[in-house]
Design an enzyme around this catalytic site. Structure first.
Site, PDB file in Angstrom:
ATOM      1  N   SER A  15       0.834  -1.203   0.000  1.00  0.00           N
ATOM      2  CA  SER A  15       0.000   0.000   0.000  1.00  0.00           C
ATOM      3  C   SER A  15       0.864   1.247   0.000  1.00  0.00           C
ATOM      4  O   SER A  15       2.037   1.200   0.349  1.00  0.00           O
ATOM      5  CB  SER A  15      -0.887   0.026   1.239  1.00  0.00           C
ATOM      6  OG  SER A  15      -1.872  -0.960   1.149  1.00  0.00           O
ATOM      7  N   CYS A  16       0.235   2.353  -0.333  1.00  0.00           N
ATOM      8  CA  CYS A  16       0.856   3.675  -0.293  1.00  0.00           C
ATOM      9  C   CYS A  16       1.538   3.888   1.042  1.00  0.00           C
ATOM     10  O   CYS A  16       0.954   3.575   2.072  1.00  0.00           O
ATOM     11  CB  CYS A  16      -0.229   4.726  -0.483  1.00  0.00           C
ATOM     12  SG  CYS A  16       0.309   6.410  -0.231  1.00  0.00           S
ATOM     13  N   PRO A  17       2.750   4.403   1.123  1.00  0.00           N
ATOM     14  CA  PRO A  17       3.550   4.929   0.023  1.00  0.00           C
ATOM     15  C   PRO A  17       4.629   3.958  -0.465  1.00  0.00           C
ATOM     16  O   PRO A  17       5.509   4.349  -1.213  1.00  0.00           O
ATOM     17  CB  PRO A  17       4.224   6.140   0.682  1.00  0.00           C
ATOM     18  CG  PRO A  17       4.508   5.656   2.063  1.00  0.00           C
ATOM     19  CD  PRO A  17       3.389   4.699   2.421  1.00  0.00           C
TER      20      PRO A  17
END
Lengths: 79, 180
Positions: A15-17
């Site tokens: 997932s981000c980042p």
């Protein structure tokens, strides 16, 4: 015509980042003109890769999707 | 590792020239004022991303924002009883952070961390390590350290020299500035 890819990153599930951070780190190792390919499943990575390419000046030469997996190809910019 | 593409690259995707707009800045500074998990987390996400985008990135930790930098194994900080009581009420360390809402005596953060793990979101601890690797400047506020009785050895390694408001504002010159 065949173009070789210097580095391939598997960012699926992240997932981000993290996808961008891992990509940025890997891009540092490339020589100008070399290509990096990355596979991700985070839908946010579509706009993130585009934005990262634009801001850093490393062109995103390809972006596609196949069965929920996104594939990006970035070219390291000239120094 | 070397792979060969089975088809030529199309040079059309976003191969536009990079326009440097005047408002585009190469610096990012975040004033980390809150010490809560749900504020420190996005602070670290934005800082690591900024550094990955090639921005010179700084986090200035002040007031409650300093407590997440206390080493996890240190229980009580402070020299006098007021500073010690403060540390007891507000335990430092990035593993002991509370949520700004729905804390439920620690059940909230536990559930949040569980969800993050499930979705492969990096933890604040991992993000701090990444921030250091990417050269993010992590600056503790000297005044807060003095006032709250936090010593340099109470705080994690990899931080820069404690500094004051002038240094922070000087770093903020021409930078994207966030206060979280």
């Amino acid at each position: 015509m065949s173009i070789t890819i210097a580095t391939s990153l598997d960012l699926k599930g992240l997932s981000c980042p993290l996808p961008i951070i891992k990509t940025a780190k890997a891009m540092k190792e490339l020589a100008p003109g070399q290509l990096l390919e990355a596979f991700a499943t985070d839908p946010g990575s579509v706009s993130d890769f585009k934005a990262w390419a634009k801001v850093t000046g490393n062109p995103l030469v390809e972006a596609g999707e196949d069965g929920g997996v996104y594939r990006f190809v970035l070219r390291k910019k000239e120094a | 590792m070397s792979v060969t593409l089975d088809r030529p690259l199309t040079e059309t995707t976003t191969d536009e020239p990079v326009e440097k707009k005047p408002e585009q800045t190469d610096k990012l500074i975040i004033f980390a004022w809150s010490g809560e998990l749900d504020k420190i987390w996005p602070t670290l996400i934005l800082a690591t991303t900024g550094a990955a985008m090639g921005k010179e990135t700084t986090i200035f930790f002040t007031f409650w924002g300093l407590f997440p930098l206390v080493k996890n194994e240190i229980r009580v900080t402070g020299e006098n009883w007021m500073q010690k009581m403060l540390a007891v009420m507000n335990r430092g360390g990035d593993e002991h952070l509370k949520l700004s809402k729905m804390n439920f005596a620690g059940a909230g953060p536990a559930m949040m961390k569980h969800l993050a793990k499930e979705h492969h979101v990096a933890s604040p601890d991992e993000l701090l390590t990444i921030a250091k690797e990417l050269g993010v400047h992590l600056i503790p506020c000297q005044m807060t350290m003095d006032m709250m009785g936090l010593k340099r050895e109470d705080l994690i390694d990899g931080l820069e020299e404690p500094a004051g408001a002038t240094k922070a504002l000087a770093d903020a010159q021409g930078a994207i500035t966030l206060f979280i």
